[in-house]
Design a protein around this motif. Structure first.
Motif, PDB file in Angstrom:
ATOM      1  N   GLY A  90       0.808  -1.219   0.000  1.00 15.28           N
ATOM      2  CA  GLY A  90       0.000   0.000   0.000  1.00 15.28           C
ATOM      3  C   GLY A  90       0.834   1.259   0.000  1.00 15.28           C
ATOM      4  N   CYS A  91       2.106   1.134   0.344  1.00 16.76           N
ATOM      5  CA  CYS A  91       3.008   2.291   0.338  1.00 16.76           C
ATOM      6  C   CYS A  91       4.433   1.777   0.257  1.00 16.76           C
ATOM      7  N   THR A  92       5.370   2.657  -0.073  1.00 20.32           N
ATOM      8  CA  THR A  92       6.786   2.304  -0.076  1.00 20.32           C
ATOM      9  C   THR A  92       7.605   3.487   0.418  1.00 20.32           C
ATOM     10  N   GLY A  93       8.671   3.157   1.150  1.00 16.22           N
ATOM     11  CA  GLY A  93       9.605   4.191   1.584  1.00 16.22           C
ATOM     12  C   GLY A  93       8.986   5.263   2.464  1.00 16.22           C
ATOM     13  N   ALA A  94       9.329   6.508   2.166  1.00 11.93           N
ATOM     14  CA  ALA A  94       8.905   7.633   3.004  1.00 11.93           C
ATOM     15  C   ALA A  94       7.393   7.798   3.061  1.00 11.93           C
ATOM     16  N   GLU A  95       6.669   7.358   2.018  1.00  8.26           N
ATOM     17  CA  GLU A  95       5.219   7.513   2.040  1.00  8.26           C
ATOM     18  C   GLU A  95       4.548   6.575   3.049  1.00  8.26           C
ATOM     19  N   CYS A  96       5.317   5.601   3.587  1.00  7.55           N
ATOM     20  CA  CYS A  96       4.779   4.725   4.635  1.00  7.55           C
ATOM     21  C   CYS A  96       4.844   5.368   6.020  1.00  7.55           C
ATOM     22  N   THR A  97       5.618   6.419   6.176  1.00  8.80           N
ATOM     23  CA  THR A  97       5.794   7.043   7.485  1.00  8.80           C
ATOM     24  C   THR A  97       4.450   7.461   8.065  1.00  8.80           C
ATOM     25  N   GLY A  98       4.209   7.019   9.295  1.00  3.35           N
ATOM     26  CA  GLY A  98       2.969   7.353   9.985  1.00  3.35           C
ATOM     27  C   GLY A  98       1.838   6.377   9.743  1.00  3.35           C
ATOM     28  N   ARG A  99       2.036   5.388   8.871  1.00  2.00           N
ATOM     29  CA  ARG A  99       0.983   4.426   8.565  1.00  2.00           C
ATOM     30  C   ARG A  99       1.217   3.116   9.306  1.00  2.00           C
ATOM     31  N   SER A 100       0.133   2.346   9.473  1.00  2.00           N
ATOM     32  CA  SER A 100       0.220   1.043  10.114  1.00  2.00           C
ATOM     33  C   SER A 100       0.686  -0.007   9.116  1.00  2.00           C
ATOM     34  N   SER A 101       1.499  -0.931   9.559  1.00  2.00           N
ATOM     35  CA  SER A 101       2.081  -1.916   8.651  1.00  2.00           C
ATOM     36  C   SER A 101       1.062  -2.913   8.119  1.00  2.00           C
ATOM     37  N   GLN A 102       0.087  -3.318   8.927  1.00  2.00           N
ATOM     38  CA  GLN A 102      -0.833  -4.360   8.495  1.00  2.00           C
ATOM     39  C   GLN A 102      -1.753  -3.931   7.355  1.00  2.00           C
TER      40      GLN A 102
END
Length: 266
Positions: free
Chosen positions: A152-164
């Protein structure tokens, strides 16, 4: 007020817990179906308490929610022992029934008088038909292959999001532990990295209400989570993600009762 009991009650308790777990993942029914072995309509019945899900499916949902499956499996066992309705398997082929009573003995005898050549020819034609069907090319368009699952995201765009919900910790994605702290007593913690999403997060377990864990990466800031109740304390609790890793990460566990900080670096 009349309390519900028996299989209906056990199944509803399990369904309520599964629904709460699904809400924790942040996944819609469609997304849940794509990431598990059950269809959207099946999940709808399981989460509404009208049908007992397969035991393995409970484990799949717990893995998606990053929660130990022990408690949910105990509820499943209780519901199963109570006789809750389960998905039915396809009916087995029925045994051949008795022959029609209309045939006379003479008709039966006449069937055994067929020439051997006729029987052999029929068998040969049947075999040829089977071999022809096997050799024919199959229509590739009749069963389209599902699209590969993407993060659902990669790299910096994952910051602040839940991993699951972002599928960063699904089985087979290569997610690994890059640093961990496991004392004989008290809370444990680790740092997880997902090459699938190119992002990282920290987890805490065996903690108490008020304990906090945080993770930071160069240029990504610090993300944290805190144990708010006993349900959080029962299993793994993960921070939001930070982009990057596995090098240059730092995670710290802050104990609520003493204020002590225990930190890890990758």
């Amino acid at each position: 007020m009349t309390r519900r009991s028996g299989p209906e009650h056990s199944l509803l308790v399990l369904a309520r817990e599964l629904a709460a777990l699904r809400a924790r993942t942040g996944l819609s029914l469609d997304a849940l179906a794509r990431r598990t072995t059950a269809s959207r309509s099946s999940w709808h019945r399981y989460l509404n308490g009208t049908l007992l899900p397969p035991r393995a499916l409970v484990q799949e949902l717990c893995a998606l929610a990053d929660k130990p499956a022990t408690r949910l499996l105990a509820l499943w066992d209780l519901a199963a022992e109570s006789g809750s309705p389960r998905p039915t398997a396809p009916p087995a082929p029925s045994e051949p029934g008795p022959q029609e009573p209309s045939a006379s003995r003479e008709g039966v005898r006449s069937r055994f008088r067929r020439p051997l050549l006729t029987t052999a020819l029929a068998g040969g034609l049947a075999l040829a038909a089977v071999l022809t069907a096997v050799s024919l090319p199959r229509d590739s368009g009749s069963a389209p292959r599902p699209e590969p699952l993407r993060p659902g995201c990669t790299g910096a765009e994952c910051t602040g999001r839940s991993s699951q919900p972002q599928a960063c910790a699904i089985a087979g994605s290569g997610t690994r532990t890059v640093a961990e702290r496991r004392p004989e007593r008290g809370p444990s913690m680790d740092i997880r990295y997902s090459p699938f999403c190119e992002a990282s997060w920290a987890r805490i377990w065996f903690g108490r209400v008020g304990d906090r864990v945080e993770i930071s990466a160069p240029g990504q800031g610090t993300r944290w989570t805190e144990i708010k109740d006993r349900f959080d304390a029962e299993g793994y609790l993960s921070t939001p993600m930070v982009g990057g890793g596995p090098e240059g990460l730092k995670a710290c566990l802050i104990l609520d009762d003493t204020g002590e900080r225990h930190c890890l670096t990758s």
